[in-house]
Design a protein around this motif. Structure first.
Motif, mmCIF file in Angstrom:
data_model
loop_
_atom_site.group_PDB
_atom_site.id
_atom_site.type_symbol
_atom_site.label_atom_id
_atom_site.label_comp_id
_atom_site.label_asym_id
_atom_site.label_seq_id
_atom_site.Cartn_x
_atom_site.Cartn_y
_atom_site.Cartn_z
ATOM 1 N N MET A 111 0.803 -1.210 0.000
ATOM 2 C CA MET A 111 0.000 0.000 0.000
ATOM 3 C C MET A 111 0.848 1.278 0.000
ATOM 4 O O MET A 111 1.831 1.396 0.699
ATOM 5 N N ASP A 112 0.414 2.199 -0.782
ATOM 6 C CA ASP A 112 1.049 3.503 -0.876
ATOM 7 C C ASP A 112 0.763 4.308 0.381
ATOM 8 O O ASP A 112 -0.259 4.142 1.000
ATOM 9 N N LYS A 113 1.721 5.156 0.714
ATOM 10 C CA LYS A 113 1.453 6.067 1.828
ATOM 11 C C LYS A 113 0.576 7.192 1.319
ATOM 12 O O LYS A 113 1.009 8.035 0.554
ATOM 13 N N LYS A 114 -0.672 7.173 1.751
ATOM 14 C CA LYS A 114 -1.605 8.198 1.299
ATOM 15 C C LYS A 114 -2.004 9.065 2.480
ATOM 16 O O LYS A 114 -2.026 8.598 3.620
ATOM 17 N N GLY A 115 -2.340 10.299 2.190
ATOM 18 C CA GLY A 115 -2.772 11.172 3.264
ATOM 19 C C GLY A 115 -3.613 12.303 2.729
ATOM 20 O O GLY A 115 -3.720 12.507 1.518
ATOM 21 N N MET A 116 -4.248 13.039 3.644
ATOM 22 C CA MET A 116 -5.014 14.211 3.250
ATOM 23 C C MET A 116 -4.903 15.261 4.350
ATOM 24 O O MET A 116 -5.036 14.953 5.529
ATOM 25 N N ARG A 157 9.477 6.780 6.851
ATOM 26 C CA ARG A 157 8.083 6.829 6.401
ATOM 27 C C ARG A 157 7.624 8.279 6.248
ATOM 28 O O ARG A 157 7.007 8.655 5.264
ATOM 29 N N ASP A 158 7.956 9.088 7.282
ATOM 30 C CA ASP A 158 7.577 10.505 7.244
ATOM 31 C C ASP A 158 8.270 11.212 6.082
ATOM 32 O O ASP A 158 7.705 12.123 5.465
ATOM 33 N N PHE A 159 9.488 10.807 5.785
ATOM 34 C CA PHE A 159 10.254 11.402 4.687
ATOM 35 C C PHE A 159 9.523 11.182 3.355
ATOM 36 O O PHE A 159 9.294 12.116 2.595
ATOM 37 N N ALA A 160 9.126 9.915 3.144
ATOM 38 C CA ALA A 160 8.411 9.601 1.904
ATOM 39 C C ALA A 160 7.095 10.369 1.828
ATOM 40 O O ALA A 160 6.715 10.882 0.771
ATOM 41 N N PHE A 161 6.433 10.472 2.951
ATOM 42 C CA PHE A 161 5.148 11.165 3.024
ATOM 43 C C PHE A 161 5.324 12.655 2.704
ATOM 44 O O PHE A 161 4.576 13.236 1.915
ATOM 45 N N ALA A 162 6.351 13.254 3.304
ATOM 46 C CA ALA A 162 6.592 14.687 3.106
ATOM 47 C C ALA A 162 6.981 14.983 1.664
ATOM 48 O O ALA A 162 6.555 15.983 1.077
ATOM 49 N N LYS A 163 7.816 14.098 1.091
ATOM 50 C CA LYS A 163 8.222 14.303 -0.296
ATOM 51 C C LYS A 163 6.992 14.237 -1.212
ATOM 52 O O LYS A 163 6.842 15.036 -2.137
ATOM 53 N N LYS A 164 6.123 13.284 -0.931
ATOM 54 C CA LYS A 164 4.961 13.082 -1.794
ATOM 55 C C LYS A 164 4.016 14.279 -1.757
ATOM 56 O O LYS A 164 3.458 14.673 -2.780
ATOM 57 N N GLU A 174 22.424 15.640 13.557
ATOM 58 C CA GLU A 174 23.554 15.569 12.638
ATOM 59 C C GLU A 174 24.565 14.537 13.128
ATOM 60 O O GLU A 174 24.575 14.175 14.311
ATOM 61 N N ALA A 175 25.395 14.068 12.197
ATOM 62 C CA ALA A 175 26.423 13.095 12.545
ATOM 63 C C ALA A 175 27.721 13.516 11.870
ATOM 64 O O ALA A 175 27.703 14.084 10.784
ATOM 65 N N ASP A 176 28.859 13.237 12.539
ATOM 66 C CA ASP A 176 30.157 13.621 11.983
ATOM 67 C C ASP A 176 30.392 12.946 10.640
ATOM 68 O O ASP A 176 30.146 11.759 10.482
ATOM 69 N N GLY A 177 30.881 13.723 9.693
ATOM 70 C CA GLY A 177 31.267 13.152 8.399
ATOM 71 C C GLY A 177 30.100 12.806 7.497
ATOM 72 O O GLY A 177 30.288 12.221 6.446
ATOM 73 N N LYS A 178 28.874 13.148 7.894
ATOM 74 C CA LYS A 178 27.714 12.823 7.065
ATOM 75 C C LYS A 178 27.052 14.125 6.610
ATOM 76 O O LYS A 178 27.012 15.102 7.356
ATOM 77 N N THR A 179 26.566 14.107 5.387
ATOM 78 C CA THR A 179 25.907 15.290 4.839
ATOM 79 C C THR A 179 24.432 15.012 4.641
ATOM 80 O O THR A 179 24.061 13.999 4.048
ATOM 81 N N PHE A 180 23.610 15.934 5.146
ATOM 82 C CA PHE A 180 22.170 15.779 5.010
ATOM 83 C C PHE A 180 21.725 16.374 3.682
ATOM 84 O O PHE A 180 22.170 17.438 3.291
ATOM 85 N N SER A 181 20.870 15.652 2.982
ATOM 86 C CA SER A 181 20.367 16.149 1.706
ATOM 87 C C SER A 181 18.897 15.785 1.560
ATOM 88 O O SER A 181 18.474 14.697 1.967
ATOM 89 N N LEU A 182 18.136 16.700 0.987
ATOM 90 C CA LEU A 182 16.700 16.450 0.815
ATOM 91 C C LEU A 182 16.410 15.540 -0.367
ATOM 92 O O LEU A 182 15.291 15.090 -0.537
#
Length: 690
Positions: A111-116, A157-164, A174-182
């Motif tokens: 099932m797709d993550k659906k919302g309204m 899950r929230d990431f996929a939902f927000a992108k959609k 944050e973590a050392d040596g890691k880069t956050f990207s949307l």
RNA sequence: GCCGGAGUGGCGGAAUGGCAGACGCGCUGGACUCAAAAUCCAGUUCAGGCAACUGAGUGUGGGUUCAAGUCCCACCUCCGGCACCA
């Protein structure tokens, strides 16, 4: 009246798993997962609706990410969703769609993550920002609060939902040596270890544990939340709307409410003359069962027509075995004598439900004073399934045709590998489909009755126990069964051959069998038979060890080794040698007795031992029999086996080292090198490091 | 995806950090038999060697150790359980 909820016992059901050393780890893990204890924080997002101040409660295990909340999501069944849908027909339609969809099991996994969006906002309790409430089909009403905080930066899950749905994503960890990207989700976004808070105001720089502590404390100070434990385990409602079950002995009175059926009217028995029509609970449509008088006030009342879940009965039937004739109580003192069950055997399919319900039920009986133990089963064995070879032939006319294993002929190459399978009936080739569970349709089942008729129950028992450990699947093999049969025949023939001689010997000693058996003094026995005693007692030691740890296949093989040793020992002339034979036979019979009780019983009597083998003790190990004059040690050079040496059993370290260094084949590998170290493992080996 | 468990000859499977493959099945050769079955004896991880023996070898790659199938790390495959668990 008691109200007992399985969820009230969740903590004990989980922690007491540690006190069940006799249970398989696998089952304990499955139960622990099922109970699903989860530490986190429950808190509320304040809002006002219909003129009243309220809170949207959520549960989270990641309170440290609270400053990254950009939305909230509630289940379709959530009261707030229901309320908001009253003014929003589109939302009402969406909620209906979710409720329909969630029933479709096949879709659930994909099932797709659906919302309204609801257009309704709640207030973030810590930064006061407005947060929009969504209805999401991935939020479960039955877990936690039926609502979640949405932190798209740190929950996949929230990431996929927000992108959609184009919702904001705010990094707060944050973590050392890691880069956050949307652009895409990365696993480290959800890490709890080696990370720290960022963009979180006063919490910046805190690690997971410190942030959770600080945020939980702040929420508590504001009166909106705090730390909480949540469980996956749900409550167990034991009533079922059907005929076939144990009646619940309650009478419903319009004035007195729910009244227990008085003791003298128990048991409530199901009517046997009703005809189910396939609609609803037939008990409710049977006036003779339903209509009754209130035991308290005497006015017309209605009998409870729900019956109990069958898991209720299977949760304590074993307790009842110990007091089956007691008609006045669920349990009496005898139960505490016989229970808990020492050894429980069942299929792995009961790992969770039956075994968890039984543990719960036992604890309830303990807490109501009915029994004085809290766990029903001390040791648990989950046995595997029986598999067999599958053979088939495909034809255009008849479709797929299966052949029973005894209907085919196998051809092998010189290594023993199967090269060709043909049907005995027509000599034509048959396809071999490997090993699978026994089934009628595949014609690879085995009829226990014909097996017993051909080979006897003991052969079947021996084969089953010998071939694989009980908790593993068992591969059936006709040849293996024959092998077990062969062993028992060999054992029988050997025993009968010697029985006459032993009986004669015994007669000469005035029939003093019992003394002969147990009080024999072997110090003067025939030297040639010291070797036999050494073997017998060595195998006995192994069998005892394996029996203790419930590894029965090697107990069976120990018995085979004993017989092999007896047959290799040669003649047993009258006198001390016969005495050795007599002792070894008595040990072998008693080791075999649990596996092949019938054969052991008959031969025990044939050999004239005192009493019944059922009453005989497990054989006692004679440490003296294990003493030997000389022992063989392995000689390793740099960890590789190079020679064997024979040394006196009491040889000292220096002389062992010397003989090892002198061993000719060891010499070849030491020659010209400096010996750096010599390790002597007493009774086992010598390792020369150079 | 997460949580367990397992991976060892042709096969089922042994091995309590200490001689890998016990025990059994199957297979090969032999004895017995007119013959077959049954039984008994010998052999049977792979490669080389008449042999003594040598080399390799417990899913893959590293590590710890005098010594690893066994302990540690990473990975692969299979089996089981749970699965939108916040």
């Amino acid at each position: 009246m008691y109200y007992m909820r399985i969820t009230d016992y969740a903590d004990e059901l989980l922690s007491a798993l540690d006190e069940l050393p006799g249970w398989p780890e696998r089952v304990k893990t499955m139960q622990a997962n099922w109970i699903g204890k989860s530490h986190g924080v429950t808190f509320g997002f304040p809002y006002e609706l219909d003129g009243e101040p309220k809170q949207l409660r959520v549960f989270t295990t990641r309170a440290d990410t609270i400053m990254g909340v950009t939305f909230c999501a509630v289940a379709a069944e959530h009261p707030l969703a229901t309320r908001l849908a009253q003014d929003n027909p589109a939302l009402a339609d969406f909620i209906d769609e979710c409720k329909r969809g969630s029933v479709m099991e096949a879709d659930l996994a994909t099932m797709d993550k659906k919302g309204m969006a609801t257009g309704f906002h709640v207030r973030h309790p810590l930064n006061g920002e407005q947060v929009e409430v969504w209805v999401g089909n991935y939020v479960l009403m039955s877990y936690g609060e039926g609502a979640v905080m949405g932190v798209p930066a740190h929950d996949e899950r929230d990431f996929a939902f927000a992108k959609k749905y184009g919702l904001p994503i705010q990094q707060v960890v944050e973590a050392d040596g890691k880069t956050f990207s949307l652009d895409a989700w990365q696993d480290w976004y959800a890490d709890k270890d080696n990370v720290r808070c960022v963009n979180s105001g006063k919490y910046d720089g805190l690690d997971y544990a410190a942030a959770v502590d600080a945020i939980a404390a702040d929420l508590e100070a504001l009166g909106v939340g705090g730390k909480e434990v949540t469980w996956r385990l749900r409550d167990w409602g034991i009533s079922r709307q059907r005929y076939w079950g144990t009646p619940i002995p309650i009478i419903h009175c319009p004035d007195c409410g729910a009244v227990p059926v008085p003791d003298e009217q128990l048991p409530v028995v199901l009517p046997e003359d009703l005809v189910p029509d396939g609609s609803g609970n037939p008990l409710a449509k049977t006036p003779s069962f339903v209509n009754c008088e209130c035991p308290r006030c005497g006015q017309p009342a209605r009998r409870e027509t729900d019956t109990m879940d069958t898991f209720v009965d299977s949760s304590w039937y074993f307790i009842r075995y110990a007091c089956a004739d007691n008609t006045d109580a669920m349990a009496d003192a005898r139960v505490n004598y016989w229970l808990p069950v020492d050894q429980y055997i069942g299929g792995i399919e009961h790992a969770i439900l039956h075994l968890l319900y039984s543990r719960f039920w036992t604890k309830v009986m303990r807490d109501t004073g009915l029994v004085d133990f809290g766990e029903p089963f001390k040791r648990l064995l989950t046995q595997g399934m029986v598999l067999n070879h599958i053979f088939y032939r495909r034809s255009d006319k008849t479709g797929i045709q299966y052949f029973a294993p005894d209907e085919v002929e196998l051809a092998h190459d010189e290594t023993g590998r199967i090269t060709r399978v043909t049907a005995k009936a027509d000599g034509q080739e048959v396809h071999y489909d490997g090993i699978g569970t026994m089934s009628k349709s595949k014609r690879n089942g085995v009829d226990p009755q014909s097996l017993i008729e051909t080979y006897g129950a003991d052969t079947a028992r021996f084969f089953i126990i010998f071939t694989s450990p009980p908790e593993q699947t068992l591969e059936w093999s006709e040849a293996g069964v024959k092998g077990s049969f062969r062993f028992l025949q060999r054992f029988w023939a050997f025993t009968v051959e010697h029985a006459a001689a032993i009986q004669q010997e015994s007669a000469a000693r005035s029939g003093q069998y019992a003394d002969y058996q147990y009080a024999a003094d072997f110090r003067h026995s025939h030297p040639a038979h010291a070797a036999l005693r050494l073997e017998t007692h060595t195998h006995l030691q192994q069998a005892t060890f394996d029996l203790e740890r419930q590894q029965f296949n090697t107990v069976a093989s120990a018995a085979m080794k004993m017989l092999n040793a007896l047959q290799a020992a040669g003649d047993f002339p009258a006198g001390p040698a016969r005495q050795t034979l007599h002792e070894s036979m008595s040990i072998l019979l008693r080791v075999l007795a649990p596996i092949t009780p019938h054969v052991a019983h008959v031969l025990w009597q044939e050999l004239g031992y005192a009493g019944d083998i059922l009453d005989a003790d497990w054989p006692t190990l004679d440490e003296e029999a294990l003493v030997r004059d000389s022992i063989t040690l392995a000689v390793q050079v740099n960890g590789k086996l190079r020679a064997q040496i024979e040394v006196a059993a009491d040889a000292d370290r220096a002389s062992i080292e010397q003989s090892a260094l002198n061993a000719p084949n060891a010499q070849r590998f030491i020659d010209g090198k400096t010996i750096r170290k010599v390790i002597v493992v007493p009774g086992k080996l010598v390792n020369i490091v150079c």
